[in-house]
Write a protein that holds these residues in place. Structure first.
Motif, PDB file in Angstrom:
ATOM      1  N   ALA A   1      -5.544  -0.073  -2.179  1.00 21.99           N
ATOM      2  CA  ALA A   1      -4.941  -0.534  -0.924  1.00 21.99           C
ATOM      3  C   ALA A   1      -5.227   0.448   0.204  1.00 21.99           C
ATOM      4  O   ALA A   1      -5.516   0.029   1.337  1.00 21.99           O
ATOM      5  CB  ALA A   1      -3.437  -0.715  -1.103  1.00 21.99           C
ATOM      6  N   LYS A   2      -5.189   1.733  -0.077  1.00 26.42           N
ATOM      7  CA  LYS A   2      -5.485   2.734   0.948  1.00 26.42           C
ATOM      8  C   LYS A   2      -6.930   2.628   1.419  1.00 26.42           C
ATOM      9  O   LYS A   2      -7.222   2.821   2.600  1.00 26.42           O
ATOM     10  CB  LYS A   2      -5.190   4.131   0.440  1.00 26.42           C
TER      11      LYS A   2
ATOM     12  N   ARG B   1      -0.486  -6.960   3.366  1.00 30.05           N
ATOM     13  CA  ARG B   1      -0.203  -6.852   1.927  1.00 30.05           C
ATOM     14  C   ARG B   1      -0.650  -5.506   1.369  1.00 30.05           C
ATOM     15  O   ARG B   1       0.004  -4.952   0.485  1.00 30.05           O
ATOM     16  CB  ARG B   1      -0.855  -7.998   1.176  1.00 30.05           C
ATOM     17  N   ALA B   2      -1.750  -4.992   1.875  1.00 30.69           N
ATOM     18  CA  ALA B   2      -2.195  -3.664   1.446  1.00 30.69           C
ATOM     19  C   ALA B   2      -1.174  -2.617   1.852  1.00 30.69           C
ATOM     20  O   ALA B   2      -0.886  -1.694   1.080  1.00 30.69           O
ATOM     21  CB  ALA B   2      -3.566  -3.349   2.042  1.00 30.69           C
ATOM     22  N   ARG B   3      -0.592  -2.765   3.042  1.00 30.62           N
ATOM     23  CA  ARG B   3       0.452  -1.835   3.486  1.00 30.62           C
ATOM     24  C   ARG B   3       1.672  -1.927   2.553  1.00 30.62           C
ATOM     25  O   ARG B   3       2.277  -0.919   2.212  1.00 30.62           O
ATOM     26  CB  ARG B   3       0.883  -2.130   4.926  1.00 30.62           C
TER      27      ARG B   3
ATOM     28  N   TYR C   1      -4.357  -7.069   5.325  1.00 33.46           N
ATOM     29  CA  TYR C   1      -3.935  -5.759   5.823  1.00 33.46           C
ATOM     30  C   TYR C   1      -2.447  -5.529   5.563  1.00 33.46           C
ATOM     31  O   TYR C   1      -2.054  -4.472   5.055  1.00 33.46           O
ATOM     32  CB  TYR C   1      -4.247  -5.662   7.313  1.00 33.46           C
TER      33      TYR C   1
ATOM     34  N   ALA D   1      -3.577   0.758  -7.826  1.00 36.83           N
ATOM     35  CA  ALA D   1      -3.370  -0.260  -6.788  1.00 36.83           C
ATOM     36  C   ALA D   1      -3.151   0.390  -5.426  1.00 36.83           C
ATOM     37  O   ALA D   1      -3.649  -0.096  -4.406  1.00 36.83           O
ATOM     38  CB  ALA D   1      -2.186  -1.158  -7.143  1.00 36.83           C
ATOM     39  N   ASN D   2      -2.437   1.495  -5.416  1.00 36.20           N
ATOM     40  CA  ASN D   2      -2.201   2.211  -4.169  1.00 36.20           C
ATOM     41  C   ASN D   2      -3.511   2.777  -3.630  1.00 36.20           C
ATOM     42  O   ASN D   2      -3.782   2.698  -2.430  1.00 36.20           O
ATOM     43  CB  ASN D   2      -1.190   3.337  -4.383  1.00 36.20           C
TER      44      ASN D   2
ATOM     45  N   VAL E   1       1.642  -2.769  -0.611  1.00 35.23           N
ATOM     46  CA  VAL E   1       1.291  -2.165  -1.896  1.00 35.23           C
ATOM     47  C   VAL E   1       1.438  -0.655  -1.833  1.00 35.23           C
ATOM     48  O   VAL E   1       1.960  -0.032  -2.766  1.00 35.23           O
ATOM     49  CB  VAL E   1      -0.148  -2.565  -2.315  1.00 35.23           C
ATOM     50  N   THR E   2       1.004  -0.045  -0.720  1.00 40.91           N
ATOM     51  CA  THR E   2       1.132   1.412  -0.615  1.00 40.91           C
ATOM     52  C   THR E   2       2.591   1.854  -0.595  1.00 40.91           C
ATOM     53  O   THR E   2       2.908   2.950  -1.053  1.00 40.91           O
ATOM     54  CB  THR E   2       0.411   1.964   0.636  1.00 40.91           C
TER      55      THR E   2
END
Length: 72
Positions: free
Chosen positions: A42-43, A24-26, A22, A38-39, A28-29
């Motif tokens: 991740a979203k 790392r996904a934040r 979670y 990638a964004n 990436v955004t």
């Protein structure tokens, strides 16, 4: 899926891994523009995590509520 179900289904190690995914996904955004693939991916991950938190009757953030029990 509620907080209780998530904690029952996953152990402390898996909860820490989910939290890391979670976070790392934040990151990436924040790093890539909205049009970047990638964004967008991740979203989708973030939305999946947040859907679980929104459906939680308690209203707590299940990723920050890791409650390790016993020795890992």
């Amino acid at each position: 899926m509620t907080t209780q179900v998530v904690h029952g289904a996953f152990g402390p190690k898996q909860m820490m891994q989910l939290r890391e995914i979670y976070e790392r996904a934040r990151a990436v955004t924040a790093q890539y523009p909205e049009s970047h693939v990638a964004n967008k991916a991740a979203k989708k991950l973030i939305d999946a995590f947040e859907t679980v938190t929104r459906s939680d009757a308690v209203g707590g953030r299940w990723l920050s509520e890791t409650d390790p029990q016993g020795n890992a």
